[in-house]
Design a protein around this motif. Structure first.
Motif, PDB file in Angstrom:
ATOM      1  N   ASP A 104      64.340  -5.809  31.162  1.00  0.00           N
ATOM      2  CA  ASP A 104      62.959  -5.462  30.821  1.00  0.00           C
ATOM      3  C   ASP A 104      62.773  -5.680  29.321  1.00  0.00           C
ATOM      4  N   GLU A 156      59.988  -6.527  26.197  1.00  0.00           N
ATOM      5  CA  GLU A 156      58.620  -6.665  25.696  1.00  0.00           C
ATOM      6  C   GLU A 156      58.652  -7.429  24.384  1.00  0.00           C
ATOM      7  N   THR A 190      56.821  -8.344  29.332  1.00  0.00           N
ATOM      8  CA  THR A 190      55.573  -7.769  28.822  1.00  0.00           C
ATOM      9  C   THR A 190      55.218  -8.474  27.527  1.00  0.00           C
ATOM     10  N   ASN A 224      52.713  -8.138  24.278  1.00  0.00           N
ATOM     11  CA  ASN A 224      51.834  -7.213  23.556  1.00  0.00           C
ATOM     12  C   ASN A 224      51.063  -7.950  22.467  1.00  0.00           C
ATOM     13  N   ILE A 265      53.261  -8.980  32.162  1.00  0.00           N
ATOM     14  CA  ILE A 265      52.208  -7.973  32.018  1.00  0.00           C
ATOM     15  C   ILE A 265      51.724  -8.011  30.574  1.00  0.00           C
ATOM     16  N   TRP A 266      50.415  -7.984  30.381  1.00  0.00           N
ATOM     17  CA  TRP A 266      49.852  -8.031  29.034  1.00  0.00           C
ATOM     18  C   TRP A 266      49.530  -6.620  28.548  1.00  0.00           C
ATOM     19  N   SER A 267      49.726  -6.414  27.257  1.00  0.00           N
ATOM     20  CA  SER A 267      49.637  -5.082  26.670  1.00  0.00           C
ATOM     21  C   SER A 267      48.762  -5.097  25.422  1.00  0.00           C
ATOM     22  N   GLN A 289      48.710  -2.822  30.232  1.00  0.00           N
ATOM     23  CA  GLN A 289      49.447  -1.769  29.542  1.00  0.00           C
ATOM     24  C   GLN A 289      48.695  -1.379  28.280  1.00  0.00           C
TER      25      GLN A 289
END
Length: 248
Positions: free
Chosen positions: A131, A133, A161, A163, A194-196, A221
């Motif tokens: 995981d 980011e 992820t 960001n 996934i965009w944050s 997120q």
């Protein structure tokens, strides 16, 4: 929407908000009870105290993902991986500046060198943790085409992820939401992560910007802190963004 709390990392940069180890352990349990999805517990290479906080929190929290922050260097990432090793679910959050002003004066690096660093740092982090980011520091003042290339490379290297922080609290809601929407449309592998959003409150719009990033931009997120604690004017407020989503 994934709630990412950074009270113990970014929040600690607010004057008077630094916490002892015992206080951080207590707060971590409260955040877990609140069902916060991701707890950014510290910046492990910053100090032995930060490292120990992240490691101890990783040992006692079972429901939330425990995240540590790392710059793009190998030593930072290795230290972060070591700190989160006991976690049932751990995350390495690595970042590098991408705006022209930051690359020139802060990193003193050319854009091609930054692109290479993105690949190497994310790849190294992914080899240590499933995981990962990746953040583009000062994203909202970054040239769009260069940011698109950075994001595409980060996802290809294994970031799960992405960001897009408003590091200097410069954005306004409609523009920030459309900035992320356009970026997601132009990055060919954008659906692989996934965009944050991570917004600062210098113009008093951190919550509004975060909500726009979700509603207009398609982010999933939100990075926030209790009471909006954080450096300068603070971060997006956890309780405000959660209640805005719940109520409206």
């Amino acid at each position: 929407v994934i709630v990412f709390d950074t009270t113990m990392r970014d929040g600690e940069q607010s004057p008077g908000a630094s916490m002892s180890l015992d206080e951080k352990l207590e707060l971590a349990k409260i955040l877990e009870d609140m069902r916060v999805d991701v707890i950014e517990a510290g910046f492990p290479i910053a100090s032995n105290g930060d490292f120990e906080s992240v490691r101890r929190i990783s040992e006692i929290i079972t429901e939330s993902t425990i995240c540590g922050l790392a710059r793009a260097g190998q030593a930072d990432i290795d230290r972060c991986a070591e700190a989160i090793r006991p976690a049932k679910r751990g995350r390495i959050h690595t970042f590098i500046s991408t705006s022209p002003v930051h690359m020139k004066w802060k990193l003193q690096m050319e854009p091609d060198a930054v692109l290479d660093m993105v690949t190497r740092s994310v790849s190294h982090a992914r080899n240590l943790c499933g995981d990962v980011e990746w953040s583009a520091e000062d994203a909202t003042r970054t040239e769009r085409d260069f940011l698109r290339r950075c994001v595409e490379i980060a996802i290809r290297a294994g970031a799960t992820t992405i960001n897009i922080p408003d590091t200097v609290g410069y954005a306004i809601p409609e523009l920030y939401g459309n900035f992320i929407k356009t970026l997601r449309e132009r990055v060919p592998n954008s659906d692989k992560a996934i965009w944050s959003v991570h917004c600062h409150n210098d113009l008093g719009m951190a919550v509004a910007n975060s909500l726009a990033g979700v509603k207009i931009g398609g982010a999933r997120q939100v990075e926030c802190t209790i009471n909006g604690l954080g450096e300068r004017a603070g971060n997006c407020s956890l309780e405000e963004v959660v209640m805005a989503i719940k109520t409206r």
